[in-house]
Motif scaffolding. Structure first.
Motif, PDB file in Angstrom:
ATOM      1  N   GLY A  76      21.166  77.495  36.600  1.00  0.00           N
ATOM      2  CA  GLY A  76      22.589  77.390  36.827  1.00  0.00           C
ATOM      3  C   GLY A  76      23.007  76.881  38.182  1.00  0.00           C
ATOM      4  N   ASP A  77      22.061  76.639  39.106  1.00  0.00           N
ATOM      5  CA  ASP A  77      22.433  76.144  40.432  1.00  0.00           C
ATOM      6  C   ASP A  77      22.844  74.689  40.354  1.00  0.00           C
ATOM      7  OD1 ASP A  77      21.894  78.515  41.673  1.00  0.00           O
ATOM      8  OD2 ASP A  77      19.817  78.002  42.126  1.00  0.00           O
ATOM      9  N   LYS A  78      23.750  74.294  41.217  1.00  0.00           N
ATOM     10  CA  LYS A  78      24.151  72.895  41.311  1.00  0.00           C
ATOM     11  C   LYS A  78      24.019  72.450  42.759  1.00  0.00           C
ATOM     12  CE  LYS A  78      27.336  72.706  37.397  1.00  0.00           C
ATOM     13  NZ  LYS A  78      28.703  72.394  36.968  1.00  0.00           N
ATOM     14  N   GLY A  79      23.018  71.604  42.999  1.00  0.00           N
ATOM     15  CA  GLY A  79      22.882  71.020  44.318  1.00  0.00           C
ATOM     16  C   GLY A  79      22.593  72.024  45.414  1.00  0.00           C
ATOM     17  N   SER A  80      21.594  72.896  45.220  1.00  0.00           N
ATOM     18  CA  SER A  80      21.243  73.866  46.245  1.00  0.00           C
ATOM     19  C   SER A  80      20.987  73.175  47.571  1.00  0.00           C
ATOM     20  CB  SER A  80      20.004  74.652  45.815  1.00  0.00           C
ATOM     21  OG  SER A  80      19.564  75.477  46.855  1.00  0.00           O
ATOM     22  N   ASP A  81      21.585  73.682  48.637  1.00  0.00           N
ATOM     23  CA  ASP A  81      21.412  73.072  49.955  1.00  0.00           C
ATOM     24  C   ASP A  81      20.828  74.069  50.947  1.00  0.00           C
ATOM     25  OD1 ASP A  81      23.541  74.735  50.233  1.00  0.00           O
ATOM     26  OD2 ASP A  81      24.920  73.247  51.064  1.00  0.00           O
ATOM     27  N   LEU A  82      20.042  75.021  50.464  1.00  0.00           N
ATOM     28  CA  LEU A  82      19.415  75.990  51.355  1.00  0.00           C
ATOM     29  C   LEU A  82      18.506  75.320  52.374  1.00  0.00           C
ATOM     30  CD1 LEU A  82      18.523  78.834  48.835  1.00  0.00           C
ATOM     31  CD2 LEU A  82      20.196  78.950  50.670  1.00  0.00           C
ATOM     32  N   TYR A  83      17.995  74.133  52.034  1.00  0.00           N
ATOM     33  CA  TYR A  83      17.102  73.431  52.951  1.00  0.00           C
ATOM     34  C   TYR A  83      17.803  73.075  54.267  1.00  0.00           C
ATOM     35  CZ  TYR A  83      19.574  69.285  51.272  1.00  0.00           C
ATOM     36  OH  TYR A  83      20.540  68.379  50.945  1.00  0.00           O
ATOM     37  N   THR A  84      19.133  73.055  54.281  1.00  0.00           N
ATOM     38  CA  THR A  84      19.844  72.725  55.515  1.00  0.00           C
ATOM     39  C   THR A  84      19.665  73.819  56.572  1.00  0.00           C
ATOM     40  OG1 THR A  84      21.904  73.696  54.672  1.00  0.00           O
ATOM     41  CG2 THR A  84      21.554  71.337  54.304  1.00  0.00           C
ATOM     42  N   ALA A  85      19.154  74.984  56.167  1.00  0.00           N
ATOM     43  CA  ALA A  85      18.836  76.030  57.139  1.00  0.00           C
ATOM     44  C   ALA A  85      17.721  75.590  58.083  1.00  0.00           C
ATOM     45  CB  ALA A  85      18.439  77.318  56.427  1.00  0.00           C
ATOM     46  N   LEU A  86      16.982  74.545  57.709  1.00  0.00           N
ATOM     47  CA  LEU A  86      15.958  73.976  58.582  1.00  0.00           C
ATOM     48  C   LEU A  86      16.557  73.063  59.646  1.00  0.00           C
ATOM     49  CD1 LEU A  86      13.341  72.988  55.838  1.00  0.00           C
ATOM     50  CD2 LEU A  86      13.227  74.953  57.380  1.00  0.00           C
ATOM     51  N   GLY A  87      17.882  72.920  59.626  1.00  0.00           N
ATOM     52  CA  GLY A  87      18.542  72.012  60.548  1.00  0.00           C
ATOM     53  C   GLY A  87      18.581  70.586  60.036  1.00  0.00           C
ATOM     54  N   LEU A  88      18.352  70.404  58.724  1.00  0.00           N
ATOM     55  CA  LEU A  88      18.331  69.069  58.138  1.00  0.00           C
ATOM     56  C   LEU A  88      19.725  68.659  57.686  1.00  0.00           C
ATOM     57  CD1 LEU A  88      15.088  69.335  55.969  1.00  0.00           C
ATOM     58  CD2 LEU A  88      15.319  68.593  58.346  1.00  0.00           C
ATOM     59  N   LYS A  89      19.915  67.353  57.559  1.00  0.00           N
ATOM     60  CA  LYS A  89      21.170  66.806  57.084  1.00  0.00           C
ATOM     61  C   LYS A  89      21.278  66.992  55.568  1.00  0.00           C
ATOM     62  CE  LYS A  89      20.977  63.228  60.674  1.00  0.00           C
ATOM     63  NZ  LYS A  89      20.817  61.773  60.925  1.00  0.00           N
ATOM     64  N   THR A  90      22.492  66.909  55.057  1.00  0.00           N
ATOM     65  CA  THR A  90      22.677  67.000  53.606  1.00  0.00           C
ATOM     66  C   THR A  90      22.330  65.683  52.919  1.00  0.00           C
ATOM     67  OG1 THR A  90      25.011  66.439  53.890  1.00  0.00           O
ATOM     68  CG2 THR A  90      24.444  68.774  53.779  1.00  0.00           C
ATOM     69  N   THR A  91      22.239  64.589  53.687  1.00  0.00           N
ATOM     70  CA  THR A  91      21.864  63.290  53.119  1.00  0.00           C
ATOM     71  C   THR A  91      20.426  63.350  52.611  1.00  0.00           C
ATOM     72  OG1 THR A  91      23.239  62.239  54.785  1.00  0.00           O
ATOM     73  CG2 THR A  91      21.728  60.812  53.557  1.00  0.00           C
ATOM     74  N   VAL A  92      20.212  62.891  51.379  1.00  0.00           N
ATOM     75  CA  VAL A  92      18.871  62.885  50.786  1.00  0.00           C
ATOM     76  C   VAL A  92      18.401  61.444  50.635  1.00  0.00           C
ATOM     77  CG1 VAL A  92      17.487  63.539  48.775  1.00  0.00           C
ATOM     78  CG2 VAL A  92      19.334  65.036  49.554  1.00  0.00           C
ATOM     79  N   ARG A  93      17.248  61.123  51.226  1.00  0.00           N
ATOM     80  CA  ARG A  93      16.710  59.760  51.163  1.00  0.00           C
ATOM     81  C   ARG A  93      15.908  59.561  49.877  1.00  0.00           C
ATOM     82  NH1 ARG A  93      12.807  58.925  54.454  1.00  0.00           N
ATOM     83  NH2 ARG A  93      12.550  61.068  55.130  1.00  0.00           N
ATOM     84  N   ASP A  94      15.848  58.314  49.436  1.00  0.00           N
ATOM     85  CA  ASP A  94      15.113  57.971  48.215  1.00  0.00           C
ATOM     86  C   ASP A  94      14.028  56.943  48.510  1.00  0.00           C
ATOM     87  OD1 ASP A  94      14.440  58.127  45.571  1.00  0.00           O
ATOM     88  OD2 ASP A  94      15.976  56.731  44.882  1.00  0.00           O
ATOM     89  N   ASP A  95      13.450  56.997  49.728  1.00  0.00           N
ATOM     90  CA  ASP A  95      12.367  56.066  50.045  1.00  0.00           C
ATOM     91  C   ASP A  95      11.040  56.817  50.074  1.00  0.00           C
ATOM     92  OD1 ASP A  95      12.267  57.374  52.551  1.00  0.00           O
ATOM     93  OD2 ASP A  95      13.715  55.972  53.392  1.00  0.00           O
ATOM     94  N   SER A  96       9.971  56.161  50.525  1.00  0.00           N
ATOM     95  CA  SER A  96       8.629  56.741  50.424  1.00  0.00           C
ATOM     96  C   SER A  96       8.161  57.423  51.705  1.00  0.00           C
ATOM     97  CB  SER A  96       7.624  55.653  50.039  1.00  0.00           C
ATOM     98  OG  SER A  96       7.567  54.646  51.035  1.00  0.00           O
ATOM     99  N   ILE A  97       8.760  57.133  52.846  1.00  0.00           N
ATOM    100  CA  ILE A  97       8.272  57.656  54.120  1.00  0.00           C
ATOM    101  C   ILE A  97       8.865  59.036  54.378  1.00  0.00           C
ATOM    102  CG2 ILE A  97       8.205  57.333  56.612  1.00  0.00           C
ATOM    103  CD1 ILE A  97       8.385  54.316  56.122  1.00  0.00           C
ATOM    104  N   PHE A  98       7.998  60.044  54.424  1.00  0.00           N
ATOM    105  CA  PHE A  98       8.477  61.371  54.806  1.00  0.00           C
ATOM    106  C   PHE A  98       8.541  61.475  56.325  1.00  0.00           C
ATOM    107  CE2 PHE A  98       7.958  65.809  55.994  1.00  0.00           C
ATOM    108  CZ  PHE A  98       8.981  66.386  55.268  1.00  0.00           C
ATOM    109  N   GLN A  99       7.456  61.100  57.016  1.00  0.00           N
ATOM    110  CA  GLN A  99       7.464  61.088  58.472  1.00  0.00           C
ATOM    111  C   GLN A  99       6.388  60.117  58.966  1.00  0.00           C
ATOM    112  OE1 GLN A  99       8.497  60.990  61.782  1.00  0.00           O
ATOM    113  NE2 GLN A  99       9.532  62.879  61.067  1.00  0.00           N
ATOM    114  N   ASN A 100       6.795  59.155  59.810  1.00  0.00           N
ATOM    115  CA  ASN A 100       5.827  58.184  60.356  1.00  0.00           C
ATOM    116  C   ASN A 100       5.581  58.373  61.857  1.00  0.00           C
ATOM    117  OD1 ASN A 100       8.098  57.144  61.598  1.00  0.00           O
ATOM    118  ND2 ASN A 100       8.097  55.187  60.490  1.00  0.00           N
ATOM    119  N   PHE A 101       6.214  59.403  62.437  1.00  0.00           N
ATOM    120  CA  PHE A 101       6.005  59.770  63.849  1.00  0.00           C
ATOM    121  C   PHE A 101       6.406  58.666  64.828  1.00  0.00           C
ATOM    122  CE2 PHE A 101       2.980  62.297  61.342  1.00  0.00           C
ATOM    123  CZ  PHE A 101       3.464  63.557  61.639  1.00  0.00           C
ATOM    124  N   GLU A 102       7.322  57.816  64.394  1.00  0.00           N
ATOM    125  CA  GLU A 102       7.901  56.826  65.286  1.00  0.00           C
ATOM    126  C   GLU A 102       9.237  57.392  65.772  1.00  0.00           C
ATOM    127  OE1 GLU A 102       9.190  52.085  65.303  1.00  0.00           O
ATOM    128  OE2 GLU A 102       8.024  52.924  63.632  1.00  0.00           O
TER     129      GLU A 102
END
Length: 288
Positions: A76-102
């Motif tokens: 029943g959840d719609k668009g859970s945004d608990l992950y923002t507790a990590l200090g992340l933005k609500t914008t969700v990317r749809d590419d392949s790079i998670f982190q390239n350390f650049e």
């Protein structure tokens, strides 16, 4: 049933659009003949109900097909945004790079690390820095005691934007190498954090951590299937482990955690010390 509908919406939207269109046609005409078989509706009430059902399927399938940010969540959840507790933005990317350390500051990919953890009760230590010319993360750890919990580090996503996962783009990969002269292999265990702020261990069927062995100074790629549901165990010492989603569910990847130690046949990496480099954390459509 909700999980099944969720998978259909993500992976078979065209099929659902065809089904909804057929239902709408039957509703409009009052019936249909296919291969000599005639389907007819007994009353106007049935035509109205099926018509409404067809419209709901059609709208949901079109939204899924054209990549709306609206996601059908289980329970029943719609668009859970608990992950923002990590200090992340609500914008969700749809590419392949998670982190390239650049790293780029003041804007862009300003920080690749969320936290470092060591068993300070046992005297454990961990430190890390980014090589911003060759774009890798170097981690030095010392677990001191073989009975201590493994040192670990949590990696933030690129630009502090979590990455979208689906059944096609399902393979998490990273590259690692030793950066010291020890002959003792370094064991690496992996946890991931989903949109519910749950931590999931990459584990064997019996619940023991799967451990990747890094043995020399040559870069080696390691691959994990995020949709292999038999290979995940809920981690109950961090995150929102009491959330009532008890099956591994990764539509959003918010963090990747690496644990370090020496190889251990049972449980997590234990003891040991070493220096290890990590780079090119990605989520792709194939395991190669």
């Amino acid at each position: 049933m909700k999980d099944y509908i969720h998978e259909l919406l993500k992976n078979q939207p065209l099929a659902l659009i065809i089904i909804a269109s057929l239902l709408a046609l039957i509703t409009a005409s009052g019936g249909m003949t296919i291969g000599g078989l005639t389907f007819s509706l007994p009353s106007n009430e049935w035509r109205i109900l099926i018509g409404i059902f067809a419209i709901i399927i059609l709208i949901a399938a079109i939204i899924s097909l054209f990549g709306s940010n609206i996601v059908m969540w289980p329970n029943g959840d719609k668009g859970s945004d608990l992950y923002t507790a990590l200090g992340l933005k609500t914008t969700v990317r749809d590419d392949s790079i998670f982190q390239n350390f650049e790293i780029h500051r003041p804007d862009g990919n300003i920080n690749a690390v969320h936290y470092l953890w060591a068993d300070t009760y046992k005297g454990g230590k961990i430190s890390a820095y980014v090589n911003n010319s060759e774009y890798f993360l170097r981690i030095e750890f010392d677990n001191i005691d073989e009975r201590s919990y493994p040192s670990n580090i949590a990696i933030r996503p690129q630009n502090e934007e979590p990455i979208k996962i689906d059944q096609k783009k399902r393979f998490l990969s990273f590259e690692a190498r030793r950066a010291d002269d020890s002959i003792q292999p370094i064991a690496v265990a992996v946890r991931v954090v989903n949109q519910y702020l749950q931590h999931w261990w990459y584990a064997q069927h019996g619940g023991e951590c799967k451990q990747f062995k890094v043995v020399n100074a040559q870069w080696k790629k390691f691959v994990i299937d995020l949709y292999d549901k038999d290979s995940w165990k809920l981690f109950d010492s961090d995150g929102y482990y009491k959330k009532d989603v008890k099956d591994p569910f990764f539509d959003i990847l918010g963090s990747v955690i690496f644990e370090f130690g020496i190889p251990n046949d049972i449980g997590r990496p234990r003891g040991g010390k070493g220096t290890i480099d990590i780079r090119r954390i990605k989520v792709t459509c194939n395991a190669s």
